[in-house]
Design an enzyme around this catalytic site. Structure first.
Site, PDB file in Angstrom:
ATOM      1  N   THR A  84     -39.975 -36.308  -5.353  1.00 38.02           N
ATOM      2  CA  THR A  84     -40.538 -37.055  -4.211  1.00 38.02           C
ATOM      3  C   THR A  84     -41.382 -38.242  -4.644  1.00 38.02           C
ATOM      4  O   THR A  84     -41.374 -39.287  -3.999  1.00 38.02           O
ATOM      5  CB  THR A  84     -41.426 -36.098  -3.365  1.00 38.02           C
ATOM      6  OG1 THR A  84     -40.580 -35.104  -2.818  1.00 38.02           O
ATOM      7  CG2 THR A  84     -42.128 -36.813  -2.239  1.00 38.02           C
ATOM      8  N   SER A 125     -34.620 -29.791  -7.182  1.00 33.58           N
ATOM      9  CA  SER A 125     -33.861 -28.623  -6.738  1.00 33.58           C
ATOM     10  C   SER A 125     -32.557 -28.516  -7.520  1.00 33.58           C
ATOM     11  O   SER A 125     -31.919 -27.467  -7.551  1.00 33.58           O
ATOM     12  CB  SER A 125     -33.556 -28.718  -5.247  1.00 33.58           C
ATOM     13  OG  SER A 125     -34.760 -28.908  -4.553  1.00 33.58           O
ATOM     14  N   THR A 183     -41.623 -31.401  -7.174  1.00 35.02           N
ATOM     15  CA  THR A 183     -42.507 -30.230  -7.130  1.00 35.02           C
ATOM     16  C   THR A 183     -41.739 -28.915  -6.972  1.00 35.02           C
ATOM     17  O   THR A 183     -42.224 -27.862  -7.377  1.00 35.02           O
ATOM     18  CB  THR A 183     -43.510 -30.340  -5.967  1.00 35.02           C
ATOM     19  OG1 THR A 183     -42.783 -30.481  -4.746  1.00 35.02           O
ATOM     20  CG2 THR A 183     -44.438 -31.518  -6.150  1.00 35.02           C
ATOM     21  N   ASP A 184     -40.520 -28.991  -6.401  1.00 38.90           N
ATOM     22  CA  ASP A 184     -39.820 -27.744  -6.054  1.00 38.90           C
ATOM     23  C   ASP A 184     -39.629 -26.810  -7.247  1.00 38.90           C
ATOM     24  O   ASP A 184     -39.791 -25.596  -7.119  1.00 38.90           O
ATOM     25  CB  ASP A 184     -38.462 -28.056  -5.418  1.00 38.90           C
ATOM     26  CG  ASP A 184     -38.607 -28.626  -4.007  1.00 38.90           C
ATOM     27  OD1 ASP A 184     -39.700 -28.502  -3.433  1.00 38.90           O
ATOM     28  OD2 ASP A 184     -37.627 -29.191  -3.495  1.00 38.90           O
ATOM     29  N   ASP A 221     -33.376 -34.828  -7.822  1.00 33.56           N
ATOM     30  CA  ASP A 221     -34.235 -34.001  -6.983  1.00 33.56           C
ATOM     31  C   ASP A 221     -34.372 -32.710  -7.776  1.00 33.56           C
ATOM     32  O   ASP A 221     -33.362 -32.153  -8.228  1.00 33.56           O
ATOM     33  CB  ASP A 221     -33.533 -33.751  -5.632  1.00 33.56           C
ATOM     34  CG  ASP A 221     -34.393 -32.931  -4.677  1.00 33.56           C
ATOM     35  OD1 ASP A 221     -34.892 -31.864  -5.083  1.00 33.56           O
ATOM     36  OD2 ASP A 221     -34.554 -33.351  -3.528  1.00 33.56           O
ATOM     37  N   THR A 259     -47.306 -21.586  -9.977  1.00 33.66           N
ATOM     38  CA  THR A 259     -46.248 -21.382  -8.983  1.00 33.66           C
ATOM     39  C   THR A 259     -46.411 -22.401  -7.865  1.00 33.66           C
ATOM     40  O   THR A 259     -47.541 -22.722  -7.501  1.00 33.66           O
ATOM     41  CB  THR A 259     -46.399 -19.974  -8.335  1.00 33.66           C
ATOM     42  OG1 THR A 259     -46.291 -19.000  -9.360  1.00 33.66           O
ATOM     43  CG2 THR A 259     -45.341 -19.691  -7.298  1.00 33.66           C
ATOM     44  N   THR A 279     -44.227  -8.335 -10.403  1.00 31.05           N
ATOM     45  CA  THR A 279     -44.587  -7.933  -9.036  1.00 31.05           C
ATOM     46  C   THR A 279     -44.260  -9.025  -8.022  1.00 31.05           C
ATOM     47  O   THR A 279     -44.363 -10.212  -8.323  1.00 31.05           O
ATOM     48  CB  THR A 279     -46.071  -7.549  -8.926  1.00 31.05           C
ATOM     49  OG1 THR A 279     -46.362  -7.260  -7.554  1.00 31.05           O
ATOM     50  CG2 THR A 279     -47.001  -8.646  -9.406  1.00 31.05           C
ATOM     51  N   GLN A 280     -43.892  -8.593  -6.817  1.00 35.21           N
ATOM     52  CA  GLN A 280     -43.685  -9.539  -5.722  1.00 35.21           C
ATOM     53  C   GLN A 280     -45.015 -10.058  -5.193  1.00 35.21           C
ATOM     54  O   GLN A 280     -45.053 -11.043  -4.464  1.00 35.21           O
ATOM     55  CB  GLN A 280     -42.976  -8.841  -4.551  1.00 35.21           C
ATOM     56  CG  GLN A 280     -41.585  -8.403  -4.848  1.00 35.21           C
ATOM     57  CD  GLN A 280     -40.941  -7.666  -3.680  1.00 35.21           C
ATOM     58  OE1 GLN A 280     -41.444  -7.674  -2.554  1.00 35.21           O
ATOM     59  NE2 GLN A 280     -39.823  -7.033  -3.944  1.00 35.21           N
ATOM     60  N   CYS A 281     -46.109  -9.375  -5.529  1.00 37.23           N
ATOM     61  CA  CYS A 281     -47.418  -9.819  -5.049  1.00 37.23           C
ATOM     62  C   CYS A 281     -47.739 -11.184  -5.640  1.00 37.23           C
ATOM     63  O   CYS A 281     -47.322 -11.513  -6.745  1.00 37.23           O
ATOM     64  CB  CYS A 281     -48.510  -8.832  -5.462  1.00 37.23           C
ATOM     65  SG  CYS A 281     -48.381  -7.257  -4.643  1.00 37.23           S
TER      66      CYS A 281
HETATM   67  N1  ASP Z   1     -37.288 -31.909  -3.399  1.00 35.80           N
HETATM   68  C1  ASP Z   1     -38.311 -32.584  -4.156  1.00 35.80           C
HETATM   69  C2  ASP Z   1     -38.108 -32.247  -5.625  1.00 35.80           C
HETATM   70  O1  ASP Z   1     -38.498 -31.211  -6.049  1.00 35.80           O
HETATM   71  C3  ASP Z   1     -39.653 -32.177  -3.692  1.00 35.80           C
HETATM   72  C4  ASP Z   1     -40.811 -32.836  -4.388  1.00 35.80           C
HETATM   73  O2  ASP Z   1     -40.717 -33.558  -5.335  1.00 35.80           O
HETATM   74  O3  ASP Z   1     -41.942 -32.585  -3.927  1.00 35.80           O
HETATM   75  O4  ASP Z   1     -37.537 -33.027  -6.336  1.00 35.80           O
END
Ligand code: ASP
Length: 341
Positions: free
Chosen positions: A14, A59, A89-90, A57, A165, A276-278
């Site tokens: 982003t 992702s 960030t993803d 991106d 995370t 853990t999922q916690c």
């Molecule tokens: N979809 C974006 C990425 O991870 C989200 C971001 O950068 O905040 O590339």
């Protein structure tokens, strides 16, 4: 210090995106980013740029991109005092975790950052993130880096990369490191929490690992998970590792069909790592019978690991260690500050 040199590696995300003709955010050219942060030229150290092509991106992140990234760092390691990676960030926490394992004996800062709003937007959080990340990457004392490890800088806090995370999809404060304190904080001053920062091994040269094994899965338990689903996941061809996301302090189903499926997988040399999922806390399979049955069949504790760190550590160990007992030994210790035992 004009003789310090920092390399920014722009992978996408982003931070550098613009809105396309369909109104969607897509990555844009790096020159655009430099124009948007003219302050970079005011630093008393040199900053150079390297841009991925194509930009991604995050992702779409994959182990092959991590290998490309550590390759860039290896190639430029002697020319630069620190690295800032601009990343979406993803999956930033996955990349930071992976890099921490792939870069052994790191003595220079590798700081990942990005933003929730693109740099081109008025209320962007990206500018401050990049400027502080650069300052941290260039921070040295007595010729030693202040933060010689892989970290994530976001919204005034610097975290150990493999403890982090992505926690919030909307707020600027997007990351959390719940089981480990921030290693530095940016207020009026940049405050480094030295006791929490890895000291770096200056006796051995940087060792870069360029293999990760992706024959691995994250299996999250939920009430109602059935035998057919578990069976097909654990019998996926070539499967070598499972990160088992269990309940609470590492508890799973104590039902015989589930234990039998897991045991068969472990007998086939598949490593099963319990996290853990916690959101916070650690696995302790001794606490409940639903945990100790997992321990009895050979499930390995992930302690207080994040799923991101557990997954990438397992990918790293499976690719770089032949012997199953060596893998188990490494899982039961902290190799890059990723767990507390
Ligand atoms: N979809 C974006 C990425 O991870 C989200 C971001 O950068 O905040 O590339």
């Amino acid at each position: 210090m004009k003789n310090r040199h920092i390399l920014i590696i722009y992978t996408g995300g982003t931070i550098g995106m613009t809105v396309d003709k369909y109104g969607q955010l897509v990555p844009c050219d790096f020159r655009h980013i430099i124009d948007l942060i003219p302050e970079i030229s005011r630093f008393d150290f040199n900053v150079n740029f390297l841009s991925f092509s194509p930009l991604i991106d995050s992702s779409n992140m994959s182990p092959s991109v991590w290998i490309k990234l550590v390759g860039f760092i290896e190639k430029n390691y002697h020319r630069y005092d620190g690295f800032v990676i601009l990343h979406g960030t993803d999956t930033m926490a996955y990349t930071a975790s992976a890099l921490s394992f792939m870069l052994e004996n790191l003595t220079k800062p590798v700081v990942l950052t990005g933003s929730q709003l693109p740099l081109g937007m008025l209320r962007t959080d990206g500018k401050e993130n990049v400027i502080s990340a650069l300052e941290i990457a260039a921070a040295y004392e007595n010729e030693k880096a202040m933060v010689p490890e892989v970290s994530i800088y976001f919204q005034n806090e610097l975290y150990r990369g493999n403890r982090t995370t992505k926690y919030d999809a909307d707020n600027f404060n997007a990351f959390k490191s719940v089981n480990y304190p921030p290693i530095a904080e940016a207020g009026v001053l940049l405050k480094y929490h030295r006791a929490h920062i890895l000291s770096g091994d200056y006796t051995s040269p940087l060792k870069v690992y360029k293999e990760m094994d992706d024959n691995i899965v994250v299996l999250k338990l939920f009430p109602g998970i059935n035998k057919q689903v578990v069976h097909s996941i654990l019998n996926a061809p070539e499967l070598k590792g499972v990160v088992l996301e269990t309940y609470g302090s590492g508890n799973g189903l104590a039902q015989q069909w589930f234990l039998d499926e897991l045991k068969r997988a472990i007998d086939k040399d598949i490593t099963v790592l319990n996290v853990t999922q916690c959101v916070a806390g650690a696995v302790d399979m001794h606490q409940y019978q639903t945990g100790s049955v997992l321990l009895d069949i050979g499930v390995v504790s992930g302690y207080d690991s994040t799923t991101e760190a557990a997954l990438t550590k397992l990918m790293f160990l499976l690719a770089n260690m032949q012997d199953k007992s060596d893998i188990i030994t490494s899982l039961n210790k902290s190799i890059r500050g990723e767990i507390n035992i």
